[in-house]
Design an enzyme around this catalytic site. Sequence first.
Site, PDB file in Angstrom:
ATOM      1  N   GLY A   1       6.679  -1.706   5.719  1.00 27.98           N
ATOM      2  CA  GLY A   1       8.933  -2.301   6.263  1.00 27.98           C
ATOM      3  C   GLY A   1       9.540  -1.533   6.649  1.00 27.98           C
TER       4      GLY A   1
ATOM      5  N   GLU B   1       0.411  -1.453  -0.237  1.00 29.76           N
ATOM      6  CA  GLU B   1       0.313  -0.112   0.059  1.00 29.76           C
ATOM      7  C   GLU B   1       0.807   1.337   0.341  1.00 29.76           C
ATOM      8  OE1 GLU B   1      -3.644  -2.398   2.759  1.00 29.76           O
ATOM      9  OE2 GLU B   1      -2.554  -0.410   3.353  1.00 29.76           O
TER      10      GLU B   1
ATOM     11  N   CYS C   1       6.154  -4.936  15.809  1.00 27.76           N
ATOM     12  CA  CYS C   1       6.263  -4.304  17.231  1.00 27.76           C
ATOM     13  C   CYS C   1       4.997  -3.920  17.213  1.00 27.76           C
ATOM     14  CB  CYS C   1       6.576  -2.844  16.472  1.00 27.76           C
ATOM     15  SG  CYS C   1       8.058  -2.050  15.916  1.00 27.76           S
TER      16      CYS C   1
ATOM     17  N   CYS D   1       7.025  -6.943   7.327  1.00 24.46           N
ATOM     18  CA  CYS D   1       7.937  -6.159   8.246  1.00 24.46           C
ATOM     19  C   CYS D   1       8.148  -7.758   9.124  1.00 24.46           C
ATOM     20  CB  CYS D   1       7.077  -5.143   8.850  1.00 24.46           C
ATOM     21  SG  CYS D   1       8.940  -4.156  10.121  1.00 24.46           S
TER      22      CYS D   1
ATOM     23  N   SER E   1      11.364   5.827  15.166  1.00 21.68           N
ATOM     24  CA  SER E   1      10.127   5.659  15.647  1.00 21.68           C
ATOM     25  C   SER E   1       9.943   5.081  17.449  1.00 21.68           C
ATOM     26  CB  SER E   1       9.476   4.171  15.252  1.00 21.68           C
ATOM     27  OG  SER E   1       9.013   5.072  13.845  1.00 21.68           O
ATOM     28  N   LEU E   2      10.294   6.409  18.200  1.00 18.53           N
ATOM     29  CA  LEU E   2      10.403   6.054  19.423  1.00 18.53           C
ATOM     30  C   LEU E   2       9.731   5.301  20.694  1.00 18.53           C
ATOM     31  CD1 LEU E   2      13.167   6.431  21.390  1.00 18.53           C
ATOM     32  CD2 LEU E   2      12.037   8.359  22.169  1.00 18.53           C
ATOM     33  N   HIS E   3       8.520   6.169  21.190  1.00 22.57           N
ATOM     34  CA  HIS E   3       7.175   4.692  20.991  1.00 22.57           C
ATOM     35  C   HIS E   3       7.030   5.501  22.736  1.00 22.57           C
ATOM     36  CE1 HIS E   3       6.078   4.951  17.517  1.00 22.57           C
ATOM     37  NE2 HIS E   3       6.530   4.523  16.904  1.00 22.57           N
TER      38      HIS E   3
ATOM     39  N   CYS F   1       1.477  -2.374  15.796  1.00 27.05           N
ATOM     40  CA  CYS F   1       1.367  -2.099  13.642  1.00 27.05           C
ATOM     41  C   CYS F   1       0.793  -2.921  13.587  1.00 27.05           C
ATOM     42  CB  CYS F   1       2.856  -1.791  13.563  1.00 27.05           C
ATOM     43  SG  CYS F   1       3.480  -1.482  11.979  1.00 27.05           S
TER      44      CYS F   1
ATOM     45  N   ASN G   1      -3.512   4.937  16.305  1.00 27.20           N
ATOM     46  CA  ASN G   1      -4.933   3.976  15.321  1.00 27.20           C
ATOM     47  C   ASN G   1      -5.114   2.765  15.102  1.00 27.20           C
ATOM     48  OD1 ASN G   1      -4.863   7.195  13.360  1.00 27.20           O
ATOM     49  ND2 ASN G   1      -3.090   6.452  13.343  1.00 27.20           N
TER      50      ASN G   1
ATOM     51  N   CYS H   1      -1.400   5.935   9.507  1.00 25.13           N
ATOM     52  CA  CYS H   1       0.435   5.177  10.168  1.00 25.13           C
ATOM     53  C   CYS H   1      -0.725   3.687  11.052  1.00 25.13           C
ATOM     54  CB  CYS H   1       0.759   5.640  11.006  1.00 25.13           C
ATOM     55  SG  CYS H   1       0.940   7.778  10.423  1.00 25.13           S
TER      56      CYS H   1
HETATM   57  N1  SAH Z   1       8.828   0.572   9.974  1.00 24.62           N
HETATM   58  C1  SAH Z   1       9.654   2.262  10.020  1.00 24.62           C
HETATM   59  C2  SAH Z   1       8.098   2.926   9.124  1.00 24.62           C
HETATM   60  C3  SAH Z   1       6.831   2.446   8.641  1.00 24.62           C
HETATM   61  S1  SAH Z   1       5.841   2.446  10.259  1.00 24.62           S
HETATM   62  C4  SAH Z   1       9.774   2.439  11.067  1.00 24.62           C
HETATM   63  O1  SAH Z   1       8.466   1.683  12.578  1.00 24.62           O
HETATM   64  O2  SAH Z   1       9.493   3.685  11.773  1.00 24.62           O
HETATM   65  C5  SAH Z   1       5.655   3.967   9.987  1.00 24.62           C
HETATM   66  C6  SAH Z   1       5.156   5.315  11.671  1.00 24.62           C
HETATM   67  O3  SAH Z   1       3.824   4.748  11.887  1.00 24.62           O
HETATM   68  C7  SAH Z   1       5.897   4.238  12.939  1.00 24.62           C
HETATM   69  O4  SAH Z   1       6.536   5.515  13.308  1.00 24.62           O
HETATM   70  C8  SAH Z   1       5.339   3.544  13.272  1.00 24.62           C
HETATM   71  O5  SAH Z   1       5.175   3.587  14.612  1.00 24.62           O
HETATM   72  C9  SAH Z   1       3.594   4.568  13.829  1.00 24.62           C
HETATM   73  N2  SAH Z   1       2.782   3.369  13.576  1.00 24.62           N
HETATM   74  C10 SAH Z   1       3.035   1.857  13.431  1.00 24.62           C
HETATM   75  N3  SAH Z   1       1.718   1.027  14.359  1.00 24.62           N
HETATM   76  C11 SAH Z   1       0.987   2.523  14.194  1.00 24.62           C
HETATM   77  C12 SAH Z   1       0.031   2.737  14.743  1.00 24.62           C
HETATM   78  N4  SAH Z   1      -0.996   1.830  15.204  1.00 24.62           N
HETATM   79  N5  SAH Z   1      -0.841   4.097  15.061  1.00 24.62           N
HETATM   80  C13 SAH Z   1      -0.235   4.796  15.234  1.00 24.62           C
HETATM   81  N6  SAH Z   1       1.262   5.153  14.322  1.00 24.62           N
HETATM   82  C14 SAH Z   1       1.875   3.786  14.367  1.00 24.62           C
HETATM   83 FE1  SF4 Z   2       7.417  -2.440  11.239  1.00 25.59          FE
HETATM   84 FE2  SF4 Z   2       7.921   0.431  11.493  1.00 25.59          FE
HETATM   85 FE3  SF4 Z   2       5.674  -1.469  11.871  1.00 25.59          FE
HETATM   86 FE4  SF4 Z   2       6.970  -1.759  13.651  1.00 25.59          FE
HETATM   87  S1  SF4 Z   2       5.968   0.181  12.973  1.00 25.59           S
HETATM   88  S2  SF4 Z   2       5.965  -3.462  12.927  1.00 25.59           S
HETATM   89  S3  SF4 Z   2       9.477  -1.674  12.208  1.00 25.59           S
HETATM   90  S4  SF4 Z   2       6.891  -0.476  10.119  1.00 25.59           S
END
Ligand code: SAH
Ligand code: SF4
Length: 338
Positions: A155, A84, A109, A105, A210-212, A112, A286, A329
């Site tokens: 990814g 996508e 995480c 990926c 992506s710290l979180h 995600c 999200n 995201c």
């Molecule tokens: N793999 C890379 C890039 C793709 S993810 C990364 O993790 O940075 C892009 C962004 O979307 C990241 O910051 C990720 O943490 C965030 N993301 C993933 N799942 C999410 C969700 N459920 N709600 C909001 N943001 C999310």
């Molecule tokens: Fe992969 Fe980024 Fe999703 Fe983590 S947040 S599973 S690194 S796409």
Amino acid sequence: MRRVEEYLKKISSPGFRYKQFKKAFYQEAISGFDEVTPFPLTLREELKKNIDFSSLEEVKRLVSDKGNTIKVLFRVKSLDKNIESVLMRHEDGRNTVCVSCMVGCPVGCTFCATGKLGFKGNLNSEQIVDQVMYFARILKKEKQKITNVVYMGMGEPMLNLSSVEESIKILNDPDGFNLGQRKITVSTSGIIAPLKKFIDKGFRVRLAISLHAPSQELRESIMPIAKANPIKPLFDLLTQYENLTNKRITYEYIMINGVNDGSSHAERLGKLLRGRLAHVNLIPYNPVKGVKYDKSTRENIQNFKAILDKYGVYNTIRVSMGEDVSAACGQLAGEINS
Ligand code: SAH
Ligand code: SF4
């Protein structure tokens, strides 16, 4: 497009031909070999017969209610799998494409949708750039252009580094797409060794980390990759990057109700980032099918923001776009869901 470059070499075309092709393909965003007008008709026909114009095939296009977000599901022809990509048309005039660099990926995480899929394959540079070109062709009809590219789709860019690097070079090439590195953002979950290589090679795109979570323990519990890539050495590397480039790094922080959104988390994050060239992007979580987390409340987000403000840490709350078409995201799962 490498396949065209190789083909032109094979038939011993003069060197300037590929430059002409690049201009037509990347800058004029043509829709087929017919439109490479500097080429003789016979050559255009030959290319049409021998080379597939795009590595991707549109499966479905979804436009959000407000029309400002377009999500496209593509079939990656060589892999026969779906990815996508999203175009976000911001009110300030920016047109940003969010590209995928993998199918699925491997990082896993917990929050995600892409992570839930697991790893299904790497894209090559052409398959990454073709996502951008698809949207460039749509915008061309309105005499508009892509102004920004973010590697925030499906990814982990640091685990498909050579394709990501090559795609950045194509996007950045003055004879190619000609987009400045400042207009390109690479988002990573913070995998130290490849990130160091990427920086050492001289890439100067904008980095989003992506710290979180503000502590090692909490980060490990929601991002398994953090175990092998602890905050401390990751931040040592980011300090080097700051010193080297004087560039502000974005820290993405998903706000998950009751998990990482309390005052103590905000205090800890404030202490971690104060004095750094940092920008925190607070992203309301999200919803993802099959995941038990909830979005933080408005009050918690505002409180979190106020604490970061107190520490002088620059931050913004991300306005989510495209949630109604599952394009926000973390919602990208390569599914046909409507
Ligand atoms: N793999 C890379 C890039 C793709 S993810 C990364 O993790 O940075 C892009 C962004 O979307 C990241 O910051 C990720 O943490 C965030 N993301 C993933 N799942 C999410 C969700 N459920 N709600 C909001 N943001 C999310
Ligand atoms: Fe992969 Fe980024 Fe999703 Fe983590 S947040 S599973 S690194 S796409």
